[in-house]
Write a protein that holds these residues in place. Structure first.
Motif, PDB file in Angstrom:
ATOM      1  N   ASP A  18      22.347   0.167  -8.689  1.00  0.00           N
ATOM      2  CA  ASP A  18      20.711   1.213  -9.641  1.00  0.00           C
ATOM      3  C   ASP A  18      19.736   0.468 -10.120  1.00  0.00           C
ATOM      4  OD1 ASP A  18      21.309   3.663  -7.776  1.00  0.00           O
ATOM      5  OD2 ASP A  18      21.508   3.987  -9.680  1.00  0.00           O
ATOM      6  N   LEU A  19      19.945  -0.757 -10.994  1.00  0.00           N
ATOM      7  CA  LEU A  19      19.310  -1.307 -11.558  1.00  0.00           C
ATOM      8  C   LEU A  19      18.729  -2.436 -11.040  1.00  0.00           C
ATOM      9  CD1 LEU A  19      17.573  -1.505 -15.020  1.00  0.00           C
ATOM     10  CD2 LEU A  19      19.589  -1.574 -15.513  1.00  0.00           C
ATOM     11  N   PHE A  20      17.527  -3.174 -11.593  1.00  0.00           N
ATOM     12  CA  PHE A  20      16.913  -4.278 -10.767  1.00  0.00           C
ATOM     13  C   PHE A  20      16.769  -4.753 -12.237  1.00  0.00           C
ATOM     14  CE2 PHE A  20      14.538  -7.778  -9.902  1.00  0.00           C
ATOM     15  CZ  PHE A  20      15.003  -8.671  -8.736  1.00  0.00           C
ATOM     16  N   ARG A  21      17.426  -6.250 -12.914  1.00  0.00           N
ATOM     17  CA  ARG A  21      16.859  -6.376 -14.323  1.00  0.00           C
ATOM     18  C   ARG A  21      16.576  -8.017 -14.212  1.00  0.00           C
ATOM     19  NH1 ARG A  21      20.022  -5.405 -17.860  1.00  0.00           N
ATOM     20  NH2 ARG A  21      18.480  -3.695 -18.890  1.00  0.00           N
ATOM     21  N   CYS A  22      15.254  -8.140 -13.564  1.00  0.00           N
ATOM     22  CA  CYS A  22      15.262  -9.889 -13.099  1.00  0.00           C
ATOM     23  C   CYS A  22      15.394 -10.596 -14.274  1.00  0.00           C
ATOM     24  CB  CYS A  22      13.647  -9.686 -12.957  1.00  0.00           C
ATOM     25  SG  CYS A  22      13.046 -11.556 -12.339  1.00  0.00           S
ATOM     26  N   VAL A  23      16.482 -12.328 -13.932  1.00  0.00           N
ATOM     27  CA  VAL A  23      16.527 -12.406 -14.352  1.00  0.00           C
ATOM     28  C   VAL A  23      15.938 -13.814 -15.471  1.00  0.00           C
ATOM     29  CG1 VAL A  23      19.179 -12.510 -14.268  1.00  0.00           C
ATOM     30  CG2 VAL A  23      17.714 -13.961 -13.413  1.00  0.00           C
ATOM     31  N   SER A  24      14.648 -13.587 -14.684  1.00  0.00           N
ATOM     32  CA  SER A  24      13.129 -14.701 -15.044  1.00  0.00           C
ATOM     33  C   SER A  24      12.468 -14.135 -15.701  1.00  0.00           C
ATOM     34  CB  SER A  24      12.762 -15.587 -13.760  1.00  0.00           C
ATOM     35  OG  SER A  24      11.216 -15.833 -13.082  1.00  0.00           O
ATOM     36  N   CYS A  25      11.513 -12.836 -15.245  1.00  0.00           N
ATOM     37  CA  CYS A  25      10.238 -12.154 -15.993  1.00  0.00           C
ATOM     38  C   CYS A  25      10.992 -11.040 -16.641  1.00  0.00           C
ATOM     39  CB  CYS A  25       9.374 -12.307 -14.773  1.00  0.00           C
ATOM     40  SG  CYS A  25       9.515 -10.442 -13.207  1.00  0.00           S
ATOM     41  N   GLY A  26      12.091 -10.704 -16.601  1.00  0.00           N
ATOM     42  CA  GLY A  26      12.324  -9.610 -17.278  1.00  0.00           C
ATOM     43  C   GLY A  26      12.060  -8.226 -16.711  1.00  0.00           C
ATOM     44  N   HIS A  27      11.208  -8.458 -15.188  1.00  0.00           N
ATOM     45  CA  HIS A  27      11.452  -7.029 -14.211  1.00  0.00           C
ATOM     46  C   HIS A  27      11.914  -6.405 -14.407  1.00  0.00           C
ATOM     47  CE1 HIS A  27       9.204  -4.710 -11.806  1.00  0.00           C
ATOM     48  NE2 HIS A  27       9.621  -4.449 -11.228  1.00  0.00           N
ATOM     49  N   GLU A  28      12.271  -4.744 -14.369  1.00  0.00           N
ATOM     50  CA  GLU A  28      12.838  -3.697 -14.604  1.00  0.00           C
ATOM     51  C   GLU A  28      12.373  -2.865 -13.812  1.00  0.00           C
ATOM     52  OE1 GLU A  28      15.806  -1.237 -17.630  1.00  0.00           O
ATOM     53  OE2 GLU A  28      15.688  -2.868 -18.208  1.00  0.00           O
ATOM     54  N   ALA A  29      13.172  -2.527 -12.872  1.00  0.00           N
ATOM     55  CA  ALA A  29      12.710  -1.555 -12.156  1.00  0.00           C
ATOM     56  C   ALA A  29      14.507  -0.142 -11.665  1.00  0.00           C
ATOM     57  CB  ALA A  29      11.948  -1.762 -10.961  1.00  0.00           C
ATOM     58  N   HIS A  30      14.000   0.596 -10.312  1.00  0.00           N
ATOM     59  CA  HIS A  30      15.261   0.996  -9.384  1.00  0.00           C
ATOM     60  C   HIS A  30      15.512  -0.448  -8.493  1.00  0.00           C
ATOM     61  CE1 HIS A  30      17.471   3.067  -7.512  1.00  0.00           C
ATOM     62  NE2 HIS A  30      17.511   4.082  -7.654  1.00  0.00           N
ATOM     63  N   ALA A  31      16.553  -0.461  -8.091  1.00  0.00           N
ATOM     64  CA  ALA A  31      17.049  -1.467  -6.979  1.00  0.00           C
ATOM     65  C   ALA A  31      16.253  -1.718  -5.872  1.00  0.00           C
ATOM     66  CB  ALA A  31      18.431  -1.920  -7.111  1.00  0.00           C
ATOM     67  N   ASP A  32      16.409   0.115  -5.549  1.00  0.00           N
ATOM     68  CA  ASP A  32      16.238   0.296  -4.282  1.00  0.00           C
ATOM     69  C   ASP A  32      14.557   0.586  -4.407  1.00  0.00           C
ATOM     70  OD1 ASP A  32      18.248   0.670  -3.482  1.00  0.00           O
ATOM     71  OD2 ASP A  32      18.686   2.801  -3.236  1.00  0.00           O
ATOM     72  N   HIS A  33      13.764   0.879  -5.405  1.00  0.00           N
ATOM     73  CA  HIS A  33      12.163   0.779  -5.418  1.00  0.00           C
ATOM     74  C   HIS A  33      11.864  -0.830  -5.622  1.00  0.00           C
ATOM     75  CE1 HIS A  33       8.014   1.016  -8.065  1.00  0.00           C
ATOM     76  NE2 HIS A  33       7.886   1.700  -6.581  1.00  0.00           N
ATOM     77  N   ASN A  34      12.556  -1.849  -5.988  1.00  0.00           N
ATOM     78  CA  ASN A  34      12.271  -2.662  -6.163  1.00  0.00           C
ATOM     79  C   ASN A  34      12.710  -3.883  -4.762  1.00  0.00           C
ATOM     80  OD1 ASN A  34      11.824  -5.749  -7.656  1.00  0.00           O
ATOM     81  ND2 ASN A  34      13.234  -6.502  -6.248  1.00  0.00           N
ATOM     82  N   ALA A  35      13.413  -3.705  -3.939  1.00  0.00           N
ATOM     83  CA  ALA A  35      13.284  -3.620  -2.338  1.00  0.00           C
ATOM     84  C   ALA A  35      12.590  -3.079  -1.865  1.00  0.00           C
ATOM     85  CB  ALA A  35      14.964  -3.145  -1.762  1.00  0.00           C
ATOM     86  N   ALA A  36      12.620  -2.134  -2.111  1.00  0.00           N
ATOM     87  CA  ALA A  36      11.032  -1.118  -0.818  1.00  0.00           C
ATOM     88  C   ALA A  36      10.194  -2.151  -1.045  1.00  0.00           C
ATOM     89  CB  ALA A  36      10.619   0.062  -0.906  1.00  0.00           C
ATOM     90  N   CYS A  37       9.160  -2.914  -2.181  1.00  0.00           N
ATOM     91  CA  CYS A  37       8.208  -2.931  -2.976  1.00  0.00           C
ATOM     92  C   CYS A  37       8.223  -4.445  -1.876  1.00  0.00           C
ATOM     93  CB  CYS A  37       7.958  -3.245  -4.105  1.00  0.00           C
ATOM     94  SG  CYS A  37       7.200  -1.782  -5.213  1.00  0.00           S
ATOM     95  N   ASN A  38       9.554  -5.265  -2.227  1.00  0.00           N
ATOM     96  CA  ASN A  38       9.455  -6.764  -1.559  1.00  0.00           C
ATOM     97  C   ASN A  38       9.336  -6.077  -0.160  1.00  0.00           C
ATOM     98  OD1 ASN A  38      10.224  -8.401  -3.436  1.00  0.00           O
ATOM     99  ND2 ASN A  38      11.698  -7.668  -3.653  1.00  0.00           N
ATOM    100  N   ILE A  39       9.750  -5.280   0.984  1.00  0.00           N
ATOM    101  CA  ILE A  39       9.516  -5.259   2.312  1.00  0.00           C
ATOM    102  C   ILE A  39       7.992  -5.107   2.688  1.00  0.00           C
ATOM    103  CG2 ILE A  39      10.340  -3.959   3.736  1.00  0.00           C
ATOM    104  CD1 ILE A  39      12.655  -3.239   2.993  1.00  0.00           C
ATOM    105  N   ARG A  40       7.262  -3.926   1.916  1.00  0.00           N
ATOM    106  CA  ARG A  40       6.308  -4.062   1.870  1.00  0.00           C
ATOM    107  C   ARG A  40       5.237  -5.335   1.328  1.00  0.00           C
ATOM    108  NH1 ARG A  40       1.421  -3.066  -1.550  1.00  0.00           N
ATOM    109  NH2 ARG A  40       0.494  -2.078  -0.434  1.00  0.00           N
ATOM    110  N   ASP A  41       5.953  -6.392   0.794  1.00  0.00           N
ATOM    111  CA  ASP A  41       5.027  -7.903   0.451  1.00  0.00           C
ATOM    112  C   ASP A  41       5.546  -8.396   1.931  1.00  0.00           C
ATOM    113  OD1 ASP A  41       4.483  -6.597  -1.502  1.00  0.00           O
ATOM    114  OD2 ASP A  41       5.540  -7.906  -3.072  1.00  0.00           O
TER     115      ASP A  41
END
Length: 416
Positions: free
Chosen positions: A367-390
């Motif tokens: 459930d957890l996504f935490r970027c190792v580069s910029c530190g962005h943290e979000a729900h993993a599925d929400h992060n994927a949905a944003c990438n799909i939208r992009d």
């Protein structure tokens, strides 16, 4: 402009009508299986003697001879037997087009259905709650009109009626041709009208706005419903073939699976209607469900690993109805003048929606996504949905790429 829609009603046949339902379904199943055997084992001989391939139109002409060999087939409506051969033709067409596997024989209790294709032989009396079909209420001495539950008005021109059994109940799927308005041309699409949806196992559908859908409707994998299905499957495996106990367990399991299918379809209809009503352009990822749910069993020479775990994952994926979700969403968006965009699914769960950095280590937990580069943290599925939208924005020309370089607010693009 005309559209083809279907509505399903619950039937309440009496004992005599239900016996006739089973008899007609068995006759259609027999014709289907004989046609499949003919096309599977004798197509070479047929091509050598006739100079052409087997087709359902040619098989239909052989039905009178088949009725002479099996007189009980004459009791079934002729159109129903013909439609069984047409269904077989469609199964072969889907196989040769690469949309489905090779047709398999129909089985009792699993493929109990038959179709009436002639609208002139179909009559509906919604006020009295009656469905009138050949052999059922059209003439004196037949089995009488079928009582039905019309939960909504039947609007449109009737094209056909299909009777099907699911579990302990019988249903009628009525195919209708309705007139609809041609959607007027809309303004160019803006960024705010594009919506991304990620399909998952724990959360069936997660939107790019962070709204999770479907998880509250379907039972969880470890719930009592799942345990009951497992117990019924175990009881069926232990029961002796041909015994009365096995028949009872099979009926209970069929009723349980039918209830699960109704719940899943209800969830998908609600979710797709909500999304289609509120969003003009929806972006989803291209998921090869058939490959994703393939068995890991392997072969005797090369056995697979983690077979039980993979089987559980396959069940969890199929329970969410990803394929039906895509079909119904595309249909509802088209009816409203919207658009469904399908993008690549590669690395959508490993890409940061803020900086575009791709790393498997960023997926800390399910459930957890935490970027190792910029530190962005979000729900993993929400992060994927944003990438799909992009990625959808990039295909529409609203973004130079599918990364963080988002276009300025107010940018628009026309949908063709």
């Amino acid at each position: 402009m005309h559209r083809t829609l279907s509505t399903r009603i619950r039937l309440n046949p009496d004992l005599d009508q239900e016996v006739e339902f089973r008899r007609i379904a068995g006759s259609c199943r027999l014709v289907y299986n004989l046609g499949l055997e003919q096309r599977r084992d004798f197509w070479r001989q047929y091509r050598a003697t006739e100079g052409r391939h087997l087709h359902w139109m040619g098989q239909k002409k052989e039905l009178p001879a088949l009725k002479e060999a099996a007189p009980f087939l004459a009791d079934a409506p002729a159109h129903c037997l013909q439609m069984a051969l047409q269904d077989l033709q469609r199964a072969f067409d889907a196989f040769f087009a690469g949309r489905a596997g090779y047709p398999r024989p129909r089985k009792k209790f699993e493929n109990d259905s038959f179709r009436f294709p002639d609208p002139a032989q179909i009559r509906i009396d919604a006020k009295a709650g009656l469905l009138i079909l050949p052999k059922f209420g059209r003439s004196k001495g037949d089995h009488g009109a079928i009582r039905a539950v019309f939960h909504r008005p039947i609007r449109g021109k009737i094209r056909s009626v299909t009777i099907v059994r699911e579990g302990r109940h019988w249903y009628a799927s009525i195919l209708l041709q309705v007139r609809c308005k041609v959607p007027a041309e809309k303004a160019p699409v803006s960024i705010d009208e594009v919506y991304g949806v990620d399909r998952g196992v724990e959360v069936p559908f997660m939107g790019s706005d962070g709204v999770a859908r479907g998880h509250a409707i379907l039972p969880k994998p470890g719930s009592g419903e799942a345990k009951r299905r497992k117990r019924l499957e175990q009881a069926l495996a232990r029961a002796k073939k041909g015994s009365k106990r096995r028949a009872k367990v099979r009926l209970k399991l069929a009723a349980h699976r039918a209830r699960e299918a109704r719940r899943r379809k209800d969830m998908i209809e609600k979710v797709t209607t909500e999304i289609a009503n509120n969003h003009r352009v929806v972006v989803i990822e291209n998921l090869p469900v058939r490959s994703m749910t393939a068995s890991a069993r392997g072969t005797v020479e090369d056995p697979g690993a983690n077979v039980a775990q993979k089987a559980g994952l396959n069940t969890a994926i199929l329970d969410k109805g990803w394929g039906l979700f895509r079909i119904r969403l595309e249909q509802k968006l088209a009816a409203r003048g919207g658009l469904l965009i399908v993008v690549s699914a590669a690395f959508t769960s490993q890409t940061c929606a803020c900086c575009g950095h791709v790393s498997a280590e960023s997926r800390v937990t399910r459930d957890l996504f935490r970027c190792v580069s910029c530190g962005h943290e979000a729900h993993a599925d929400h992060n994927a949905a944003c990438n799909i939208r992009d990625r959808g924005l990039a295909l529409l020309g609203l973004a130079p790429s599918a990364r963080i370089e988002r276009p300025a607010a107010g940018a628009v693009v026309a949908v063709c």
